[in-house]
Enzyme design. Structure first.
Site, PDB file in Angstrom:
ATOM      1  N   GLY A  17       0.817  -1.219   0.000  1.00  0.00           N
ATOM      2  CA  GLY A  17       0.000   0.000   0.000  1.00  0.00           C
ATOM      3  C   GLY A  17       0.848   1.266   0.000  1.00  0.00           C
ATOM      4  N   GLY A  75       9.227  -2.667   3.333  1.00  0.00           N
ATOM      5  CA  GLY A  75       8.941  -4.095   3.149  1.00  0.00           C
ATOM      6  C   GLY A  75       8.771  -4.823   4.466  1.00  0.00           C
ATOM      7  N   GLY A  76       7.928  -5.828   4.472  1.00  0.00           N
ATOM      8  CA  GLY A  76       7.768  -6.664   5.660  1.00  0.00           C
ATOM      9  C   GLY A  76       6.320  -6.973   5.936  1.00  0.00           C
ATOM     10  N   SER A  78       3.014  -6.428   7.751  1.00  0.00           N
ATOM     11  CA  SER A  78       2.518  -5.125   8.226  1.00  0.00           C
ATOM     12  C   SER A  78       1.360  -5.238   9.207  1.00  0.00           C
ATOM     13  CB  SER A  78       2.086  -4.284   7.020  1.00  0.00           C
ATOM     14  OG  SER A  78       1.032  -4.922   6.338  1.00  0.00           O
ATOM     15  N   ASN A 115       3.216   2.556  15.063  1.00  0.00           N
ATOM     16  CA  ASN A 115       2.594   2.965  16.334  1.00  0.00           C
ATOM     17  C   ASN A 115       2.388   1.768  17.259  1.00  0.00           C
ATOM     18  OD1 ASN A 115      -0.548   2.179  16.384  1.00  0.00           O
ATOM     19  ND2 ASN A 115       0.025   2.607  14.277  1.00  0.00           N
ATOM     20  N   TYR A 139       3.845  -8.405  16.098  1.00  0.00           N
ATOM     21  CA  TYR A 139       4.209  -7.440  15.052  1.00  0.00           C
ATOM     22  C   TYR A 139       4.873  -6.199  15.674  1.00  0.00           C
ATOM     23  CZ  TYR A 139       3.199  -3.532  11.858  1.00  0.00           C
ATOM     24  OH  TYR A 139       3.290  -2.403  11.078  1.00  0.00           O
ATOM     25  N   LYS A 143       8.803  -4.691  15.294  1.00  0.00           N
ATOM     26  CA  LYS A 143       9.194  -3.315  14.935  1.00  0.00           C
ATOM     27  C   LYS A 143      10.105  -2.731  16.022  1.00  0.00           C
ATOM     28  CE  LYS A 143       6.994  -2.843  10.996  1.00  0.00           C
ATOM     29  NZ  LYS A 143       7.691  -2.604   9.726  1.00  0.00           N
ATOM     30  N   SER A 169      -1.511   5.178   7.828  1.00  0.00           N
ATOM     31  CA  SER A 169      -1.309   5.911   6.584  1.00  0.00           C
ATOM     32  C   SER A 169      -2.133   5.281   5.473  1.00  0.00           C
ATOM     33  CB  SER A 169       0.182   5.948   6.213  1.00  0.00           C
ATOM     34  OG  SER A 169       0.390   6.910   5.210  1.00  0.00           O
TER      35      SER A 169
HETATM   36  P1  NAI Z   1       1.739  -3.789   2.970  1.00  0.00           P
HETATM   37  O1  NAI Z   1       1.490  -5.063   3.681  1.00  0.00           O
HETATM   38  O2  NAI Z   1       0.712  -3.272   2.031  1.00  0.00           O
HETATM   39  O3  NAI Z   1       3.130  -3.874   2.191  1.00  0.00           O
HETATM   40  C1  NAI Z   1       4.237  -4.570   2.682  1.00  0.00           C
HETATM   41  C2  NAI Z   1       4.992  -5.159   1.516  1.00  0.00           C
HETATM   42  O4  NAI Z   1       6.099  -5.909   2.046  1.00  0.00           O
HETATM   43  C3  NAI Z   1       4.155  -6.111   0.657  1.00  0.00           C
HETATM   44  O5  NAI Z   1       4.157  -5.694  -0.688  1.00  0.00           O
HETATM   45  C4  NAI Z   1       4.831  -7.463   0.851  1.00  0.00           C
HETATM   46  O6  NAI Z   1       4.856  -8.253  -0.339  1.00  0.00           O
HETATM   47  C5  NAI Z   1       6.227  -7.072   1.268  1.00  0.00           C
HETATM   48  N1  NAI Z   1       6.862  -8.136   2.047  1.00  0.00           N
HETATM   49  C6  NAI Z   1       6.325  -8.849   3.074  1.00  0.00           C
HETATM   50  N2  NAI Z   1       7.186  -9.788   3.476  1.00  0.00           N
HETATM   51  C7  NAI Z   1       8.272  -9.680   2.697  1.00  0.00           C
HETATM   52  C8  NAI Z   1       9.497 -10.387   2.616  1.00  0.00           C
HETATM   53  N3  NAI Z   1       9.773 -11.429   3.432  1.00  0.00           N
HETATM   54  N4  NAI Z   1      10.401 -10.025   1.685  1.00  0.00           N
HETATM   55  C9  NAI Z   1      10.129  -8.981   0.853  1.00  0.00           C
HETATM   56  N5  NAI Z   1       8.999  -8.288   0.857  1.00  0.00           N
HETATM   57  C10 NAI Z   1       8.070  -8.624   1.781  1.00  0.00           C
HETATM   58  O7  NAI Z   1       2.037  -2.692   4.105  1.00  0.00           O
HETATM   59  P2  NAI Z   1       1.984  -1.107   3.995  1.00  0.00           P
HETATM   60  O8  NAI Z   1       0.707  -0.628   4.555  1.00  0.00           O
HETATM   61  O9  NAI Z   1       2.393  -0.690   2.652  1.00  0.00           O
HETATM   62  O10 NAI Z   1       3.123  -0.717   5.042  1.00  0.00           O
HETATM   63  C11 NAI Z   1       4.462  -0.547   4.634  1.00  0.00           C
HETATM   64  C12 NAI Z   1       5.347  -0.579   5.867  1.00  0.00           C
HETATM   65  O11 NAI Z   1       4.941   0.439   6.765  1.00  0.00           O
HETATM   66  C13 NAI Z   1       5.268  -1.900   6.630  1.00  0.00           C
HETATM   67  O12 NAI Z   1       6.558  -2.214   7.119  1.00  0.00           O
HETATM   68  C14 NAI Z   1       4.349  -1.596   7.781  1.00  0.00           C
HETATM   69  O13 NAI Z   1       4.642  -2.403   8.906  1.00  0.00           O
HETATM   70  C15 NAI Z   1       4.636  -0.130   8.025  1.00  0.00           C
HETATM   71  N6  NAI Z   1       3.489   0.563   8.601  1.00  0.00           N
HETATM   72  C16 NAI Z   1       2.408   0.867   7.824  1.00  0.00           C
HETATM   73  C17 NAI Z   1       1.347   1.545   8.364  1.00  0.00           C
HETATM   74  C18 NAI Z   1       0.179   1.975   7.533  1.00  0.00           C
HETATM   75  O14 NAI Z   1      -0.704   2.650   8.087  1.00  0.00           O
HETATM   76  N7  NAI Z   1       0.104   1.667   6.245  1.00  0.00           N
HETATM   77  C19 NAI Z   1       1.306   1.896   9.798  1.00  0.00           C
HETATM   78  C20 NAI Z   1       2.489   1.516  10.513  1.00  0.00           C
HETATM   79  C21 NAI Z   1       3.534   0.883   9.920  1.00  0.00           C
HETATM   80  C1  15L Z   2       0.132  -0.651  11.242  1.00  0.00           C
HETATM   81  O1  15L Z   2       1.231  -0.840  11.750  1.00  0.00           O
HETATM   82  C2  15L Z   2      -0.312  -1.391  10.041  1.00  0.00           C
HETATM   83  O2  15L Z   2       0.779  -1.686   9.186  1.00  0.00           O
HETATM   84  C3  15L Z   2      -1.398  -0.681   9.259  1.00  0.00           C
HETATM   85  O3  15L Z   2      -1.967  -1.606   8.348  1.00  0.00           O
HETATM   86  C4  15L Z   2      -2.469  -0.078  10.146  1.00  0.00           C
HETATM   87  O4  15L Z   2      -3.238  -1.067  10.688  1.00  0.00           O
HETATM   88  C5  15L Z   2      -1.823   0.785  11.221  1.00  0.00           C
HETATM   89  O5  15L Z   2      -0.754   0.145  11.885  1.00  0.00           O
HETATM   90  C6  15L Z   2      -2.807   1.273  12.274  1.00  0.00           C
HETATM   91  O6  15L Z   2      -2.518   1.152  13.457  1.00  0.00           O
HETATM   92  O7  15L Z   2      -3.851   1.829  11.912  1.00  0.00           O
END
Ligand code: NAI
Ligand code: 15L
Length: 275
Positions: A17, A75-76, A78, A115, A139, A143, A169
């Site tokens: 995302g 990456g990772g 999430s 967070n 999770y 982090k 986000s």
């Molecule tokens: P997402 O789940 O949409 O994207 C994560 C990407 O990491 C995916 O495309 C997945 O294929 C890749 N991935 C997972 N395991 C992997 C591995 N072993 N090797 C390589 N790639 C791998 O998550 P999103 O929402 O894009 O978040 C991005 C980052 O930001 C994550 O690390 C997440 O924990 C962190 N985050 C996101 C938040 C949000 O509100 N979107 C809130 C807090 C943290």
């Molecule tokens: C995260 O860490 C997740 O990656 C995201 O998908 C949301 O759930 C976010 O926190 C949240 O707390 O809203």
């Protein structure tokens, strides 16, 4: 205008995302944007390179990092879930990333923390960057590990890292909780840009939130990053109140900042409201 202080910038998690939302925005930060994920996300566009890699594969991660000057690590795994994938991606994977950075002389990383590192603080509190970690999930623990690991790579090897504890986000805040935790995509880009361009980053955590009226996080110890949010969840408040019920204030999801993450994974067995 964004200063391009890095020629080649690596962004991991490109198929996800935030990777999708930041892909075009981050091109303003570099001459070449290298994109990585373990999932295929199609061909490279102008100004891009693609290096697919599973973070758990050290050889692939070395190749992914080779020749870049800075890394934005999205990456990772999430969300909360079984430990094994979290272990592979968020613990072994982050170790592989920092080892590759150390060996190849990469000096700056923006690490997508969460967070949920501090998810067991209450929604009635405003926490600072000095508050100890209080993860709400495996999770969140993974982090917190990434934050500590990056601290060690700064202290031992001088790799600067911003651990961006992203709130929520998404294109828009989805519920009442996100009125506090929301980070717009444009503000996320402003925050990443600030982390990449501030003269001295050092090692720091910083909460990733927009300029929301409801605030749980105090970023005053990270002012050297120079992040100034320009968006706010406030314009969404009325519509969110209209379409969502008032919270049950005895519900842990309403008490704690981690919200619904408290109910993911194995059920909680040691919780009393107010403790
Ligand atoms: P997402 O789940 O949409 O994207 C994560 C990407 O990491 C995916 O495309 C997945 O294929 C890749 N991935 C997972 N395991 C992997 C591995 N072993 N090797 C390589 N790639 C791998 O998550 P999103 O929402 O894009 O978040 C991005 C980052 O930001 C994550 O690390 C997440 O924990 C962190 N985050 C996101 C938040 C949000 O509100 N979107 C809130 C807090 C943290
Ligand atoms: C995260 O860490 C997740 O990656 C995201 O998908 C949301 O759930 C976010 O926190 C949240 O707390 O809203």
């Amino acid at each position: 205008m964004t200063i391009k202080v890095h020629h080649t910038l690596l962004m991991t998690g490109a198929a996800g995302g935030l990777g999708t939302a930041m892909r075009d925005r981050l091109k303003a930060n570099c001459e070449v944007l290298r994109l990585s994920d373990r999932a295929d996300f199609g061909p490279a566009r102008a100004g891009e390179e693609i290096a697919l890699a599973d973070l758990a594969n050290a050889t692939a991660v070395d190749a992914m990092v080779k020749g870049v000057q800075a890394i934005v690590h999205f990456g990772g795994i999430s969300v909360e879930g079984p430990f094994e994938p979290i272990l592979q991606a968020n613990i072994l994977g982050v170790y592989n990333l920092y080892e590759a950075a150390r060996k190849q002389g990469v000096k700056r990383v923006v690490f997508a923390s969460s967070n949920h590192v501090t998810g067991f603080y209450k929604q009635s509190e405003t926490i600072t960057l000095d508050h100890p970690a209080r993860p709400d999930s495996l999770y969140g623990v993974s982090k917190a590990f990434g934050e500590d690991l990056s601290r060690m790579y700064y202290d031992r090897y001088g790799i600067e890292t911003a651990c961006v504890r992203i709130g929520s986000s998404f294109a828009e805040p989805k519920d009442r909780r996100m009125l506090a935790s929301w980070l717009s995509f444009d503000d996320l880009h402003r925050l990443v840009t600030a982390c990449l361009t501030t003269p001295i980053l050092g090692h720091t955590a910083i909460f990733g939130m927009s300029d929301n009226a409801v605030v749980w996080y105090d970023n005053s110890a990270a002012r050297h990053v120079g992040y100034v949010p320009q968006d706010s969840s406030d314009p969404f408040r009325e519509a969110i109140y209209a379409r969502t019920p008032a919270p049950d204030i005895t519900d842990p999801a309403a008490i704690y900042q981690g919200g619904g993450f408290l109910f993911q994974g194995e059920p909680m067995t040691a919780h009393k409201a107010g403790k």
